[in-house]
Design a protein around this motif. Sequence first.
Motif, mmCIF file in Angstrom:
data_model
loop_
_atom_site.group_PDB
_atom_site.id
_atom_site.type_symbol
_atom_site.label_atom_id
_atom_site.label_comp_id
_atom_site.label_asym_id
_atom_site.label_seq_id
_atom_site.Cartn_x
_atom_site.Cartn_y
_atom_site.Cartn_z
ATOM 1 N N GLY A 1 8.213 9.528 49.586
ATOM 2 C CA GLY A 1 6.943 8.970 50.052
ATOM 3 C C GLY A 1 7.060 7.700 50.863
ATOM 4 O O GLY A 1 6.198 7.395 51.676
ATOM 5 N N GLY A 2 8.124 6.933 50.659
ATOM 6 C CA GLY A 2 8.303 5.681 51.389
ATOM 7 C C GLY A 2 9.607 5.021 51.002
ATOM 8 O O GLY A 2 10.411 5.582 50.248
ATOM 9 N N LEU A 3 9.810 3.822 51.527
ATOM 10 C CA LEU A 3 11.017 3.047 51.267
ATOM 11 C C LEU A 3 10.648 1.643 50.813
ATOM 12 O O LEU A 3 9.668 1.068 51.292
ATOM 13 N N ASP A 4 11.466 1.099 49.912
ATOM 14 C CA ASP A 4 11.311 -0.297 49.503
ATOM 15 C C ASP A 4 12.376 -1.189 50.112
ATOM 16 O O ASP A 4 12.125 -2.364 50.379
ATOM 17 N N VAL A 5 13.570 -0.646 50.328
ATOM 18 C CA VAL A 5 14.667 -1.406 50.934
ATOM 19 C C VAL A 5 15.421 -0.500 51.897
ATOM 20 O O VAL A 5 15.760 0.642 51.561
ATOM 21 N N LEU A 6 15.684 -1.014 53.097
ATOM 22 C CA LEU A 6 16.540 -0.357 54.080
ATOM 23 C C LEU A 6 17.767 -1.226 54.277
ATOM 24 O O LEU A 6 17.659 -2.369 54.717
ATOM 25 N N VAL A 7 18.945 -0.704 53.918
ATOM 26 C CA VAL A 7 20.197 -1.432 54.098
ATOM 27 C C VAL A 7 20.921 -0.855 55.315
ATOM 28 O O VAL A 7 21.376 0.289 55.299
ATOM 29 N N LEU A 8 21.010 -1.656 56.377
ATOM 30 C CA LEU A 8 21.681 -1.245 57.608
ATOM 31 C C LEU A 8 23.154 -1.614 57.483
ATOM 32 O O LEU A 8 23.598 -2.667 57.943
ATOM 33 N N ASN A 9 23.896 -0.736 56.853
ATOM 34 C CA ASN A 9 25.300 -0.978 56.555
ATOM 35 C C ASN A 9 26.242 -0.298 57.545
ATOM 36 O O ASN A 9 27.310 -0.822 57.845
ATOM 37 N N ALA A 10 25.877 0.859 58.060
ATOM 38 C CA ALA A 10 26.777 1.629 58.921
ATOM 39 C C ALA A 10 27.110 0.864 60.190
ATOM 40 O O ALA A 10 26.248 0.263 60.825
ATOM 41 N N SER A 11 28.382 0.880 60.558
ATOM 42 C CA SER A 11 28.819 0.272 61.812
ATOM 43 C C SER A 11 30.121 0.937 62.226
ATOM 44 O O SER A 11 30.657 1.778 61.523
ATOM 45 N N GLY A 12 30.623 0.557 63.367
ATOM 46 C CA GLY A 12 31.871 1.134 63.860
ATOM 47 C C GLY A 12 32.164 0.597 65.240
ATOM 48 O O GLY A 12 31.675 -0.472 65.627
ATOM 49 N N GLY A 13 32.939 1.360 65.990
ATOM 50 C CA GLY A 13 33.254 0.964 67.352
ATOM 51 C C GLY A 13 34.731 0.947 67.662
ATOM 52 O O GLY A 13 35.124 0.795 68.821
ATOM 53 N N MET A 14 35.568 1.091 66.623
ATOM 54 C CA MET A 14 37.013 1.127 66.856
ATOM 55 C C MET A 14 37.553 2.557 66.881
ATOM 56 O O MET A 14 38.743 2.765 67.068
ATOM 57 N N GLU A 15 36.651 3.525 66.703
ATOM 58 C CA GLU A 15 37.077 4.911 66.718
ATOM 59 C C GLU A 15 37.532 5.333 68.121
ATOM 60 O O GLU A 15 37.078 4.797 69.124
#
Length: 256
Positions: free
Chosen positions: A90-104
């Motif tokens: 139904g909804g979100l209480d916390v969004l954790v923007l953890n994903a990252s990269g760039g060395m692939e």
Amino acid sequence: MSEPLPAGSFNGKTVLVTGSSRGVGADTVRYLAAAGANVVINFRNKAPRAEKLAREVHEKHGAQTLVVGTDLTDAESVASMMGAVKDVFGGLDVLVLNASGGMEQNMGEDYAMRLNRDAQVGVLDAALPLLGPGTRVVFVTSHQAHFIRTTPTMPEYEPVALSKRAGEDALRERIPELAEKGIDLVVVSGDMIEGTITATLLERSNPGAIETRREQAGKLLNVAEFAAEIASAAHEPIPANNERIVGDTSSFNGVS
């Protein structure tokens, strides 16, 4: 792992952690589930690993889970993920923007910027209809990116650092708009983290880099320790300047 969050502090709340099938993201999910959260486990590939984590936190903590494979650089894929979250929770209480990269390898010259800046903003935009007053966004970064304007980093990491700082800047620009909606944003910055994919790739391209940084800092956090800081940032009062700086910063010049 000792639990950084009070028991029951996330009862009835739903948290989405991007890039959470392994490493820091997975341990963040574990901490939040232990505190009572429903957890959305996001991955790009390796679905069995994400499903295994979902089973683990459900069996250990009774957490309700949703596992969603998503290409965060693809708007339709992100929209599909948010649609699934809405349907299930139904909804979100916390969004954790953890994903990252760039060395692939072989991901394109602009991949770091597309993932670490554009996708972060895109995920936030897609999540906004699910976030209401009293909710929170947590953006995870590194000291090497957070302080890149005043402290150079190793050449192998510079494109990632610049793109992550660009992502942080783009999100910070949204703070007034988010505040009007009752949504808080906090940036969590940590040093190099022992045992992460990024640290492994850096060590491969620049042997001795991690040991050198460990000697400079005195200690580097491991995956579980940094995840505990992220989980705490999802719960504790918003710190000054909307940032939680973790670990030694004596090697970094200037202000953020």
